[in-house]
Design an enzyme around this catalytic site. Structure first.
Site, PDB file in Angstrom:
ATOM      1  N   ASP A 136      -5.783   8.166 -14.379  1.00  0.00           N
ATOM      2  CA  ASP A 136      -5.112   9.564 -14.478  1.00  0.00           C
ATOM      3  C   ASP A 136      -5.512  10.509 -15.813  1.00  0.00           C
ATOM      4  OD1 ASP A 136      -3.336   9.347 -16.600  1.00  0.00           O
ATOM      5  OD2 ASP A 136      -2.352   7.692 -15.187  1.00  0.00           O
ATOM      6  N   ASP A 166      -5.640   8.089 -20.019  1.00  0.00           N
ATOM      7  CA  ASP A 166      -6.860   7.596 -20.090  1.00  0.00           C
ATOM      8  C   ASP A 166      -8.000   8.512 -20.734  1.00  0.00           C
ATOM      9  OD1 ASP A 166      -5.791   5.247 -19.005  1.00  0.00           O
ATOM     10  OD2 ASP A 166      -5.933   6.429 -16.821  1.00  0.00           O
ATOM     11  N   ASP A 185      -7.648   2.089 -13.797  1.00  0.00           N
ATOM     12  CA  ASP A 185      -6.407   1.910 -14.548  1.00  0.00           C
ATOM     13  C   ASP A 185      -5.411   1.373 -13.056  1.00  0.00           C
ATOM     14  OD1 ASP A 185      -4.052   2.553 -15.866  1.00  0.00           O
ATOM     15  OD2 ASP A 185      -3.727   4.385 -15.034  1.00  0.00           O
TER      16      ASP A 185
END
Length: 1180
Positions: free
Chosen positions: A810, A814, A489
């Protein structure tokens, strides 16, 4: 139908069973017949001794059948149950869980009539309980379904809810859902020990010890038995400690106001039921400790700020709002509407009541309806994950079974040879012959195998726990060693959470950034000041770092009464009236504010989303925001509209869609998002160690590509897939828009060779409609503007084409992707724990503690387990002044220190709530991506350690089978003391090699992913041939010096030259096997760096030198070794050196010929495309 397929992620299938009457069980009547046949036919026909051997054999088979019913659920079904098709004839069922969710179980089937007063009193309910979840038989679906909870109703249904209206309904709900508690029986040490002693390997080991005793190896047998009981009892003790600690987690017994029977009553948290309407707010216990939310609840009125660190690890408190204002026909989605749900186990930091609702709370709390209780809450799910993953851990379990079968094949050949030769000699004792054959077959199954495999994984678990990385699913550690694609991410993972506000742009035709607040339009400044979700908790402003940066950048302040005002210049205060919070699927947020007496709607969001909601779009709109996103900046579009005069209550009840339409553009807010100091170096190391890198972010494509270039994810020219402006299709565009290439799904693979590709979330629908997902996604490097469910699709696609995936993100947005990945790593924003010495910690992590800016400190008492505290704070003087929260933190710190000290490799470390997150199997308490290196390093180390253990055990067992068969026929035997010394050496070596630490840097070479490969088999066969040559040559040489005497195979052990030489050679082979097959560089420490292993090798070489040279005659006499003739001694030492050299060269040659390779995923991807295309044609 006897088998049902169950929908859901826990259970795969259910088989209906009926118990057989005791007399008709297959472990009773067949054996009664066999024992009778023995008594009437065998006893009269054979001698007493031979008939006793037959009876012994029958008894062993009977005991094995009884034991198999405990070991194998399928075998137990066959023996004790019969399959039935009619559910009303069944009284039990066999539950097959989903892959990696544990083992099969037989559970009781319950039939019960619901109590009078419930709506379904006329129908019988059929259900079974499995792993703290209830599954009910549905006649409509003709299968079992999970017990339904009221979590998918319409918002209108919840708003009308007034709780359980009568006592009968309360009783019926209690009957259906049970009490709101975490109940699991406390096991005793005796019960756990019995469970451990019933395991197949333990029984097998005890059986082997019995055989050795019969062959008069008393010392060796007792030593092995003592080691076994010691190991199993420590395992049982550590499991008992784990389960006892888990039992301490319980639903908070706070008293709540609950609306039942038309009035408010006081009840404890454990008495709550789904459907109860409650008043919930911040509450604390008698010692000042915060009370947690007792169940999952939906807020009907009011709002709350909640710390969810214990579940998601997200340290920023989350704002939870009521469902007022949502469409009453819309259905609740637990995934999408997290912003309205209070999760069990989380702590309310502050709450606001809403007095406008029809049902007013008597104590000023928020009005909420209970959705789920007990083990079905979010905390309960995490508890289940932790509870049911405390099973024994192994790596490559199915491969170990096949490997043993491979060894047994050799053993059966050896035993058959002994049996054939023995039966040719009529004078040989049949009892001793069968004993020899049994010993040969059992010798190839190493008794220490399960112990060694557990240690391999547990050593990694402990090393990771010391680095602040916790794992709830230990079977995933070997997966980490096989990972070939790492996905990250962007925001808060690769980039820092500390945003910098650069200014505003887009209000004039110029492209210059305006950072002077006095020169910005008033409305623009007011939108920045008022459109946010910041909140005061305990006099401290908390919330999104980006919103804090904006407030700081324009020099405004925000007060606890939801008012924003300028610090210096003249300006009007902005009073927030109603917030419509940011939603990832909408990509925007809005507020209704009052400035002086006028009402306004302020909106901010993704530029491309706001563009469609503007009344008038500036001509340079797109060009302006793209210019800044190309530089890696985060750009938000700001907009507003004046609202007509109205009452505050009307403003609060405005529909979200009407607030966010017909807007006036107020400029772009530009933020700098600094990359974390170590992101570049960590990703560079991953790239250099044969991993592909991918970025998956919700941010804009140009920003994502800029950041991806800085952290080494992309290195070639970039192309972004976007809707074509000229035609209706799609096209690949370069970031500077100088290059245009028409999109064709067939050309994507070719394009990826010369370009790095990026696609946005808006392309996913097109890819799914054209069945191009499998042809495009595997070749993309950057995914931008993706929603959480699209992240999940990306991970499943990578898995479909045969890639081993790691996802790092995180714990909030996600979750789906982290769960889907083979290795999901959720990062918590906490300071990394202090370095625990040793080489396993990477340099990049060390620098992280100094450079990561200001890590957020958690407000919750679970915090970061006191990692940020000074050592001195634990001193007795400072302890007296600690608040209850600090004392709690100290307690947790002590607990975690104890856990780290307890790490002996034999038992997995306990993962506590607050360490684990719901989000993923791995939780890292670092504000950095460095833990991915640690996890991959430990994964590779575990893989390599497992592989070398199988090879060593295989070679030792093949040598043992040969010694016990061919040489046993020549009268060569081991002495009791000799066998014991040999056992001690082997156990010590295994212990030392399993504790070898991984190297601090990842290597470009990859470990072999499987045991079954050409490298392993050629290595085993080549080394075994060299060992055999050495053994036969040495024994033949010794035979020349022996007097011509015939040694009986079944005679008692007495020392002679052949026996002495064969024992020495065997020990030399054993040590050489460890030294040659130890896999050091490039994954683990080399032999010279692994000091315990090096000292053990040196000690063994010293021992051989002393024994061979006959320096201490008393020692040799105790070992039952005879003096060696000078010629034999020299040849033995030369032979040992040649044998070691030959094995070493052969092993190194094979490692060079068969390096670990990246999986051939492109081939699998093409096959998957063909399969999908064929399936689509069939549907058409």
């Amino acid at each position: 139908m006897s088998r049902f397929h169950v929908e859901g992620k826990v259970v795969e299938g259910v088989d209906l069973l009926r118990r057989r009457p005791p007399a008709w069980r297959l472990d009773v009547w067949p054996f009664a017949v066999i024992y009778a046949a023995w008594l009437f036919f065998i006893v009269p026909a054979l001698e007493l001794g031979d008939s006793a051997i037959v009876l012994g054999g029958l008894f062993v088979v009977h005991v094995l059948v009884l034991l198999f019913t405990a070991w194998s659920v399928d075998f137990r079904c066959l023996v004790q149950f019969q399959k039935v098709k009619d559910i009303h004839l069944a009284d039990a069922c066999k539950v097959t869980p989903a892959k990696f969710s544990g083992s099969k179980e037989i559970v009781t089937l319950h039939f019960q009539r619901p109590l009078a007063g419930s709506s379904t009193s006329d129908t019988e309910e059929i259900h079974f309980n499995f792993r703290k979840q209830r599954f009910i038989f549905s006649k409509e679906k003709e299968t079992f379904c999970k017990l339904p909870y009221p979590t998918k109703e319409t918002f209108g249904y919840y708003l009308k809810n007034t709780g359980h209206g009568s006592e009968a309904k309360v009783v019926a709900a209690t009957e259906k859902w049970g009490r709101n508690v975490f109940e699991y029986p406390q096991p005793t040490f005796q019960k756990l020990m019995k469970e451990h002693c019933m395991e197949p390997f333990f029984v097998f080991q005890v059986f082997c010890v019995g055989l050795w005793c019969l062959d008069e190896y008393w010392y060796y047998s007792l030593f092995t038995l003592f080691m076994l009981f010691l190991f199993e009892s420590t395992m049982a003790k550590s499991r008992l400690k784990t389960l006892t600690d888990l039992r301490r987690v319980r639903v908070d017994s706070q008293t709540l106001m609950v609306h039942r029977g038309g009035k408010w009553v006081k009840l404890t948290g454990t008495e709550l039921l789904p459907g109860d309407v409650v008043s919930i707010g911040r509450s604390s216990g008698p010692n000042g400790e915060e009370k947690s939310v007792p169940a999952d609840m939906l807020i009907l009125a009011g709002s709350a700020i909640v710390n969810e660190a214990i579940l998601t690890g997200e340290s920023t408190p989350q704002w939870k709002t009521s469902i007022v204002g949502r469409s009453i026909e819309e259905k609740l989605s637990a995934k999408r509407d997290k912003g309205h749900i209070l999760f069990g186990g989380t702590k309310i930091l502050q709450h606001t009541t809403d007095k406008s609702i029809h049902l007013k709370t008597p104590d000023g709390g928020c009005l909420a309806v209970v959705l789920r209780t007990g083990f079905e809450t979010s905390q309960g799910k995490l508890m289940r994950t932790i509870l049911f993953s405390t099973e024994r851990v192994t790596a490559n379990s199915w491969e170990s079974g096949l490997f043993i079968l491979f060894l047994v094949f050799f053993a059966i050949i050896a035993a058959g040879y002994v049996l054939k030769k023995g039966l040719e000699d009529p004078t040989r004792s049949k009892y001793k012959l069968f004993l020899s054959c049994s010993l040969i077959i059992t010798s190839v199954i190493p008794p220490e195998l399960p112990m060694e495999l557990s240690i391999a994984v547990n050593t990694s678990l402990i090393a990771l726990a010391r680095r602040g990385i916790f794992c709830t699913e230990p079977f995933r550690i070997p997966f980490a060693g096989k990972v070939d694609i790492c996905c990250f991410d962007k925001t808060g993972t690769l980039t820092s959470d500390d945003m910098e506000f650069r200014g505003v742009v887009g209000l004039t035709d110029g492209i210059n950034l305006e950072s002077d607040v006095t020169k910005m339009p008033t409305r623009t400044v007011e939108v920045l000041a008022g459109c946010h979700a910041l909140v005061f908790v305990d006099n401290k402003l908390v919330g999104d770092p980006l919103e804090k940066a904006a407030l700081k950048g324009i020099d405004w302040k925000y007060t606890s009464d939801e008012k924003a005002m300028p610090k210096k210049s003249d300006g009007h205060a902005v009073q927030i009236v109603q917030r419509h919070h940011f939603a990832s699927h909408l990509k925007r947020m809005a507020v209704v504010v009052r400035v002086q007496e006028a009402f306004f709607a302020f909106v901010k969001g993704a530029p491309e989303v706001i563009q469609d909601r503007l009344v008038d779009v500036p001509s340079s709109y797109v060009e302006t925001y793209k210019r800044f996103t190309r530089q890696g900046s985060r750009v938000l579009a700001l907009a507003f509209k004046p609202l007509p005069d109205m009452a505050v209550s009307e403003a609060r009840n405005m529909d979200r869609d009407s607030v966010e339409n017909s807007l006036t553009f107020a400029g772009f807010a530009v933020f700098n998002c600094p990359i974390r100091p170590d992101s570049g170096s960590v990703l560079s190391e991953l790239r250099e160690s044969s991993h592909d890198l991918v970025m998956i972010t919700g941010d804009q494509a140009l920003t994502a590509c800029h950041v991806a270039g800085q952290v080494h994810i992309i290195s070639k020219p970039t192309l972004i897939l976007a809707p074509s402006k000229s035609s209706g299709g799609f096209e690949w565009i370069s970031p500077d828009e100088t290059e245009l290439i028409p999109y064709s799904k067939k050309e994507v693979e070719g394009l990826s060779d010369s370009y790095d590709l990026c696609i946005g979330g808006d392309c996913f629908e097109m890819l799914q409609q054209t069945s191009a997902v499998l042809q495009v996604i595997p070749y993309v490097k950057v995914f931008a503007r993706v929603a959480p469910d699209q992240k999940e699709l990306i991970m499943t696609t990578f898995k479909t084409v045969g890639r081993m995936t790691l996802m790092c993100g995180d714990g909030t947005n996600d979750v789906g992707a982290l769960k889907q990945a083979h290795v999901g790593v959720a990062l918590l924003n906490a300071v990394p724990p202090p370095q625990s010495g040793g080489t396993s910690s990477s340099q990049s992590s060390k620098s992280e503690t100094n450079k990561s800016g200001k890590p957020k400190k958690l407000k919750s008492t679970y915090g970061s387990h006191g990692n940020t505290q000074n050592k001195s704070s634990s001193g007795s003087s400072s302890n007296r002044n600690l608040t209850p929260a600090d004392k709690q933190r100290e307690k947790l710190k002590k607990l975690i220190d104890e856990m780290n000290e307890d790490g002996d490799g034999r038992s997995a470390p306990l993962v506590k709530l607050g360490d684990a997150s719901m989000a993923s199997p791995f939780t890292a308490k670092h504000a950095s991506v460095a833990p991915t290196l640690d996890i991959i390093r430990q994964g590779r180390s575990t893989l390599v350690t497992t592989l070398q253990m199988f090879k060593i055990l295989g070679l030792n067992c093949l040598a043992t089978a040969y010694v016990l068969s061919v040489m046993h026929l020549d009268g060569v035997k081991l002495g009791d003391v000799q066998a014991t010394i040999s056992g001690i050496f082997t156990a010590a070596f295994f212990l030392f090699i399993s504790h070898a630490r991984p190297l601090p840097t990842l290597s470009k070479e990859r470990p072999q992913p499987n045991i079954f490969c050409a490298y392993v088999f050629l290595s085993l066969l080549g080394q075994f041939a060299i060992h055999l040559t050495f053994l036969i040559t040495a024994v033949n040489e010794a035979g020349k010096h022996m007097p011509e005497e015939c040694i009986e195979p079944d005679s008692e052990f007495h020392p002679n030259l052949v026996n002495t030489v064969s024992y020495m050679v065997n020990m030399m082979i054993q040590v050489a096997t460890f030294a040659v097959n130890y896999m050091g560089h490039p994954f683990n420490q080399s032999v010279s760096e692994s000091k315990p292993f090096l000292f053990a090798l040196m000690a063994s070489v010293g021992f051989f030198t002393i024994v061979t040279s006959d320096l201490f005659r008393d020692l040799n006499d105790w070992l039952k070794l005879v003096p060696l003739p000078e010629g034999v001694r020299t040849k033995l030492i030369v032979g040992a050196v040649v044998m070691f050299g030959g094995c070493y060269v052969w092993e190194r040659l094979l490692r060079w010929m068969f390096p670990g390779k990246l999986p051939a995923w492109k081939k699998k991807q093409r096959q998957a495309v063909v399969v999908e295309t064929t399936a689509n044609k069939k549907q058409l």
